[in-house]
Design an enzyme around this catalytic site. Structure first.
Site, PDB file in Angstrom:
ATOM      1  N   PHE A 133       0.878  -1.181   0.000  1.00 50.91           N
ATOM      2  CA  PHE A 133       0.000   0.000   0.000  1.00 50.91           C
ATOM      3  C   PHE A 133       0.909   1.223   0.000  1.00 50.91           C
ATOM      4  O   PHE A 133       1.696   1.416   0.940  1.00 50.91           O
ATOM      5  CB  PHE A 133      -0.871  -0.047   1.261  1.00 50.91           C
ATOM      6  CG  PHE A 133      -1.794   1.114   1.439  1.00 50.91           C
ATOM      7  CD1 PHE A 133      -3.003   1.160   0.769  1.00 50.91           C
ATOM      8  CD2 PHE A 133      -1.469   2.158   2.297  1.00 50.91           C
ATOM      9  CE1 PHE A 133      -3.878   2.233   0.943  1.00 50.91           C
ATOM     10  CE2 PHE A 133      -2.330   3.230   2.484  1.00 50.91           C
ATOM     11  CZ  PHE A 133      -3.536   3.259   1.798  1.00 50.91           C
ATOM     12  N   LEU A 135       1.224   5.025   0.005  1.00 52.72           N
ATOM     13  CA  LEU A 135       0.682   6.364   0.220  1.00 52.72           C
ATOM     14  C   LEU A 135       1.802   7.363   0.543  1.00 52.72           C
ATOM     15  O   LEU A 135       1.873   8.436  -0.030  1.00 52.72           O
ATOM     16  CB  LEU A 135      -0.339   6.324   1.373  1.00 52.72           C
ATOM     17  CG  LEU A 135      -0.937   7.656   1.830  1.00 52.72           C
ATOM     18  CD1 LEU A 135      -1.795   8.276   0.731  1.00 52.72           C
ATOM     19  CD2 LEU A 135      -1.802   7.455   3.092  1.00 52.72           C
ATOM     20  N   ARG A 253      -5.836   0.269  10.884  1.00 50.98           N
ATOM     21  CA  ARG A 253      -5.458   0.583  12.273  1.00 50.98           C
ATOM     22  C   ARG A 253      -5.895  -0.515  13.236  1.00 50.98           C
ATOM     23  O   ARG A 253      -5.289  -0.681  14.298  1.00 50.98           O
ATOM     24  CB  ARG A 253      -6.018   1.950  12.664  1.00 50.98           C
ATOM     25  CG  ARG A 253      -5.231   3.049  12.011  1.00 50.98           C
ATOM     26  CD  ARG A 253      -5.838   4.403  12.040  1.00 50.98           C
ATOM     27  NE  ARG A 253      -5.011   5.284  11.206  1.00 50.98           N
ATOM     28  CZ  ARG A 253      -5.440   6.392  10.614  1.00 50.98           C
ATOM     29  NH1 ARG A 253      -6.683   6.794  10.782  1.00 50.98           N
ATOM     30  NH2 ARG A 253      -4.619   7.113   9.876  1.00 50.98           N
ATOM     31  N   ILE A 347      12.303  -6.171  33.798  1.00 54.55           N
ATOM     32  CA  ILE A 347      12.090  -7.374  34.621  1.00 54.55           C
ATOM     33  C   ILE A 347      13.167  -8.424  34.321  1.00 54.55           C
ATOM     34  O   ILE A 347      13.573  -9.174  35.206  1.00 54.55           O
ATOM     35  CB  ILE A 347      10.656  -7.929  34.395  1.00 54.55           C
ATOM     36  CG1 ILE A 347       9.643  -6.952  35.023  1.00 54.55           C
ATOM     37  CG2 ILE A 347      10.493  -9.340  34.967  1.00 54.55           C
ATOM     38  CD1 ILE A 347       8.180  -7.271  34.727  1.00 54.55           C
ATOM     39  N   GLY A 349      16.213  -7.690  33.674  1.00 53.04           N
ATOM     40  CA  GLY A 349      17.534  -7.183  34.070  1.00 53.04           C
ATOM     41  C   GLY A 349      18.483  -7.212  32.880  1.00 53.04           C
ATOM     42  O   GLY A 349      18.072  -6.953  31.735  1.00 53.04           O
ATOM     43  N   GLU A 373       0.869   3.945   9.755  1.00 52.26           N
ATOM     44  CA  GLU A 373      -0.599   4.021   9.597  1.00 52.26           C
ATOM     45  C   GLU A 373      -1.199   5.136  10.464  1.00 52.26           C
ATOM     46  O   GLU A 373      -2.254   4.981  11.069  1.00 52.26           O
ATOM     47  CB  GLU A 373      -1.245   2.653   9.843  1.00 52.26           C
ATOM     48  CG  GLU A 373      -0.745   1.647   8.800  1.00 52.26           C
ATOM     49  CD  GLU A 373      -1.586   0.425   8.634  1.00 52.26           C
ATOM     50  OE1 GLU A 373      -2.778   0.455   8.960  1.00 52.26           O
ATOM     51  OE2 GLU A 373      -1.032  -0.579   8.160  1.00 52.26           O
ATOM     52  N   THR A 375       0.641   8.421  12.878  1.00 54.98           N
ATOM     53  CA  THR A 375       1.364   8.517  14.158  1.00 54.98           C
ATOM     54  C   THR A 375       0.348   8.680  15.306  1.00 54.98           C
ATOM     55  O   THR A 375      -0.838   8.955  15.068  1.00 54.98           O
ATOM     56  CB  THR A 375       2.301   9.747  14.160  1.00 54.98           C
ATOM     57  OG1 THR A 375       1.481  10.922  14.023  1.00 54.98           O
ATOM     58  CG2 THR A 375       3.312   9.695  13.022  1.00 54.98           C
ATOM     59  N   SER A 376       0.851   8.587  16.522  1.00 59.93           N
ATOM     60  CA  SER A 376      -0.046   8.770  17.677  1.00 59.93           C
ATOM     61  C   SER A 376      -0.649  10.169  17.675  1.00 59.93           C
ATOM     62  O   SER A 376      -1.816  10.355  18.050  1.00 59.93           O
ATOM     63  CB  SER A 376       0.715   8.520  18.982  1.00 59.93           C
ATOM     64  OG  SER A 376       1.102   7.163  19.023  1.00 59.93           O
ATOM     65  N   GLU A 377       0.135  11.140  17.212  1.00 56.87           N
ATOM     66  CA  GLU A 377      -0.402  12.512  17.135  1.00 56.87           C
ATOM     67  C   GLU A 377      -1.555  12.559  16.126  1.00 56.87           C
ATOM     68  O   GLU A 377      -2.580  13.213  16.378  1.00 56.87           O
ATOM     69  CB  GLU A 377       0.711  13.498  16.731  1.00 56.87           C
ATOM     70  CG  GLU A 377       1.790  13.726  17.786  1.00 56.87           C
ATOM     71  CD  GLU A 377       2.805  12.588  17.898  1.00 56.87           C
ATOM     72  OE1 GLU A 377       2.854  11.717  17.002  1.00 56.87           O
ATOM     73  OE2 GLU A 377       3.545  12.555  18.903  1.00 56.87           O
TER      74      GLU A 377
HETATM   75  C1  LIG Z   1       8.892   0.778   8.905  1.00 60.28           C
HETATM   76  C2  LIG Z   1       7.879   1.643   8.238  1.00 60.28           C
HETATM   77  C3  LIG Z   1       6.919   1.076   7.421  1.00 60.28           C
HETATM   78  C4  LIG Z   1       5.983   1.878   6.758  1.00 60.28           C
HETATM   79  N1  LIG Z   1       5.099   1.306   5.880  1.00 60.28           N
HETATM   80  C5  LIG Z   1       4.350   2.124   5.092  1.00 60.28           C
HETATM   81  C6  LIG Z   1       3.557   1.570   4.024  1.00 60.28           C
HETATM   82  O1  LIG Z   1       3.505   0.359   3.799  1.00 60.28           O
HETATM   83  N2  LIG Z   1       2.866   2.437   3.221  1.00 60.28           N
HETATM   84  C7  LIG Z   1       2.896   3.783   3.409  1.00 60.28           C
HETATM   85  O2  LIG Z   1       2.248   4.506   2.643  1.00 60.28           O
HETATM   86  N3  LIG Z   1       3.620   4.331   4.425  1.00 60.28           N
HETATM   87  C8  LIG Z   1       4.349   3.528   5.253  1.00 60.28           C
HETATM   88  N4  LIG Z   1       5.111   4.073   6.266  1.00 60.28           N
HETATM   89  C9  LIG Z   1       5.132   5.526   6.432  1.00 60.28           C
HETATM   90  C10 LIG Z   1       4.441   5.983   7.697  1.00 60.28           C
HETATM   91  O3  LIG Z   1       3.061   5.829   7.591  1.00 60.28           O
HETATM   92  C11 LIG Z   1       4.888   7.459   7.941  1.00 60.28           C
HETATM   93  O4  LIG Z   1       6.233   7.417   8.344  1.00 60.28           O
HETATM   94  C12 LIG Z   1       4.017   8.145   8.965  1.00 60.28           C
HETATM   95  O5  LIG Z   1       2.723   8.361   8.451  1.00 60.28           O
HETATM   96  C13 LIG Z   1       4.595   9.499   9.409  1.00 60.28           C
HETATM   97  O6  LIG Z   1       4.966  10.280   8.327  1.00 60.28           O
HETATM   98  P1  LIG Z   1       6.429  10.954   8.301  1.00 60.28           P
HETATM   99  O7  LIG Z   1       7.420   9.885   8.559  1.00 60.28           O
HETATM  100  O8  LIG Z   1       6.568  11.739   7.041  1.00 60.28           O
HETATM  101  O9  LIG Z   1       6.446  11.931   9.535  1.00 60.28           O
HETATM  102  P2  LIG Z   1       5.873  13.438   9.573  1.00 60.28           P
HETATM  103  O10 LIG Z   1       4.525  13.490   8.982  1.00 60.28           O
HETATM  104  O11 LIG Z   1       6.921  14.330   9.011  1.00 60.28           O
HETATM  105  O12 LIG Z   1       5.761  13.654  11.135  1.00 60.28           O
HETATM  106  C14 LIG Z   1       6.900  14.001  11.951  1.00 60.28           C
HETATM  107  C15 LIG Z   1       6.348  14.241  13.360  1.00 60.28           C
HETATM  108  O13 LIG Z   1       5.456  15.369  13.347  1.00 60.28           O
HETATM  109  C16 LIG Z   1       4.189  14.987  13.882  1.00 60.28           C
HETATM  110  N5  LIG Z   1       3.141  15.709  13.193  1.00 60.28           N
HETATM  111  C17 LIG Z   1       2.950  15.846  11.858  1.00 60.28           C
HETATM  112  N6  LIG Z   1       1.855  16.561  11.619  1.00 60.28           N
HETATM  113  C18 LIG Z   1       1.302  16.887  12.815  1.00 60.28           C
HETATM  114  C19 LIG Z   1       0.151  17.608  13.228  1.00 60.28           C
HETATM  115  N7  LIG Z   1      -0.699  18.146  12.357  1.00 60.28           N
HETATM  116  N8  LIG Z   1      -0.064  17.763  14.556  1.00 60.28           N
HETATM  117  C20 LIG Z   1       0.765  17.195  15.455  1.00 60.28           C
HETATM  118  N9  LIG Z   1       1.863  16.483  15.124  1.00 60.28           N
HETATM  119  C21 LIG Z   1       2.130  16.331  13.821  1.00 60.28           C
HETATM  120  C22 LIG Z   1       4.103  13.481  13.661  1.00 60.28           C
HETATM  121  O14 LIG Z   1       3.178  12.873  14.535  1.00 60.28           O
HETATM  122  C23 LIG Z   1       5.538  13.073  13.932  1.00 60.28           C
HETATM  123  O15 LIG Z   1       5.754  12.956  15.302  1.00 60.28           O
HETATM  124  C24 LIG Z   1       6.009   3.270   6.969  1.00 60.28           C
HETATM  125  C25 LIG Z   1       6.965   3.838   7.826  1.00 60.28           C
HETATM  126  C26 LIG Z   1       7.901   3.058   8.435  1.00 60.28           C
HETATM  127  C27 LIG Z   1       8.950   3.711   9.294  1.00 60.28           C
END
Ligand SMILES: Cc1cc2nc3c(=O)[nH]c(=O)nc-3n(C[C@H](O)[C@H](O)[C@H](O)COP(=O)(O)OP(=O)(O)OC[C@H]3O[C@@H](n4cnc5c(N)ncnc54)[C@H](O)[C@@H]3O)c2cc1C
Length: 390
Positions: A133, A135, A253, A347, A349, A373, A375-377
């Protein structure tokens, strides 16, 4: 007016015989097939090729797909149970399962044409091939509307150009669902999702990422240069791509929440067993209240995460809205996974700090569940917007 007694059925948390059988089959597979090589695969960053093939043969790669398209016809609750068991042992294998089931098969089955289902969904659901997938982009992660990849309408085909990064199954997939901008003037309503096949001219798989966790999974950058994608490979109406991606991630999710749950419960089970074997100051460490209380917190939080996952899955199975529930499940379960794997290392150690005892890998694997999928934010944005909308 319904009385509370009328609602008893809806609160029944008992699993059916079928659901328990799926859970047990996943547990057997994880313990007997995945566990023996999991440390080596993590160390060598080796994709679990044979193990994924077997997951497909057992029906775990297209669990919820209609049997007429080669799937298992199971419910989302069974999927959560299986994801937990596989993730307890090998989160690199379970992310393959989650992406294939939730992000690729679900979207194709729900929104694909009959021809797309016959051609692409059936081999994916049977596990003959796996999907990806696509995106995220270097400049479009959380802000997925900022797509730079373009799919220009050329009449009978789209011309696809751009770069996707962090793509799970990037090197090992055969079928890729690629999100791209067709009409920039229409913003997110001008985005499409195209089915791209490995081997299409101009499609190049870039280098594999060297990661902190889920090191057995296969994460790549993908490049598209003038790739001709037939019109019939577009999913849904023109401009449906962004909605498709968001709907798909809503279900995805549940998969990642269950992965986080499994990582947490796997680490907890190891910590529980270790605490009853390891002796310090003349008694097993579980008899020290500090350790016993850690175990109590772990078990309680894991159970809460499990209930959130099952709740989201149950809503999906009932055909009800589940996006809020799946975001809550992912937000909470991933936090539990991160915190409780740290406790599991504590746990153990010093033994927790070395590969042989598994928990250090689980701690590294847990982190990604707070990132991909959404971030927590981003989950908090989804949850708060739902709560605050008029
Ligand atoms: C191992 C791995 C596998 C993955 N697999 C896939 C996949 O199969 N397909 C795919 O499409 N993607 C995939 N991803 C991508 C993943 O979904 C993105 O890394 C993720 O959505 C975050 O995007 P970013 O890395 O560009 O971080 P950014 O969007 O640049 O975010 C950086 C930080 O800013 C915070 N942030 C950004 N915007 C806001 C906001 N509006 N308010 C508050 N905080 C914010 C974020 O929470 C984060 O802490 C994968 C990533 C990894 C590392």
């Amino acid at each position: 007016m319904p009385t509370p007694r009328n609602n008893i059925q809806k609160m029944d948390l008992t699993l059916t015989e079928e659901q328990l059988a799926v859970r047990d089959a996943a547990r057997d597979f994880a313990q007997n097939v995945l566990k023996p090589g999991v440390i080596a695969r993590d160390t060598e960053q080796r994709f679990p090729t044979d193990e994924v093939k077997q997951l497909g043969e057992l029906g775990f790669l297209g669990m919820m797909v209609d049997p007429k398209y080669g799937g298992g016809g199971m419910d989302a609750v069974s999927y959560v149970l299986a994801m937990e068991e596989i993730s307890k042992v090998d989160a690199s294998a379970s992310v393959v399962m989650s992406v294939n089931n939730s992000l690729v098969c679900w979207g194709l089955e729900t929104y694909g044409t009959e021809e797309q289902k016959q051609k692409y969904l059936t081999p994916l659901a049977k596990g003959d091939v796996i999907g990806a997938f696509c995106l995220s982009e270097p400049e479009a992660g959380s802000d997925a509307t900022s797509q730079r990849t373009t799919a220009i309408d050329m009449g009978d085909h789209y011309l696809l150009n751009g770069t996707k990064n962090w793509i799970t199954n990037g090197g090992s997939a055969s079928t890729y669902l690629v999100i791209a901008q067709t009409d920039a003037d229409k913003g997110h309503r001008g985005i499409n999702c195209l089915i791209v096949e490995k081997g299409m001219e101009g499609f190049v798989v870039g280098a594999k990422e060297d990661k902190l966790g889920i090191r057995g999974s296969d994460t790549h950058t993908l490049m598209f240069q003038d790739v001709k994608v037939p019109k019939e490979n577009r999913i849904g109406e023109d401009g449906f791509g962004f909605k498709f991606a968001m709907k798909t991630l809503g279900g995805g999710r549940i998969g990642i929440a269950s992965q986080a749950l499994g990582i947490a419960s796997g680490a907890y089970e190891l910590a529980l067993a270790y605490s009853q074997e390891r002796t310090a100051f003349g008694k097993v460490i579980s008899k020290h209240q500090a350790i016993a209380f850690k175990l109590a917190d772990m078990a309680t939080e894991i159970q809460a995460a499990r209930l959130l996952c099952l709740k989201a899955a149950n809503l999906k199975d009932q055909g009800k809205e589940y996006a809020l529930a799946s975001s809550m499940a992912k937000l909470f379960a991933s936090k539990v996974a991160m915190e409780q794997t740290v406790e599991a290392v504590q746990i153990h150690g010093g033994y927790g700090f070395v590969k042989e005892y598994h928990v250090e890998r689980m701690m590294r694997d847990a982190k990604i569940t707070q990132i991909y999928e959404g971030t927590s934010e981003v989950q908090k944005i989804v949850i708060s917007r739902t709560l605050l909308k008029d």
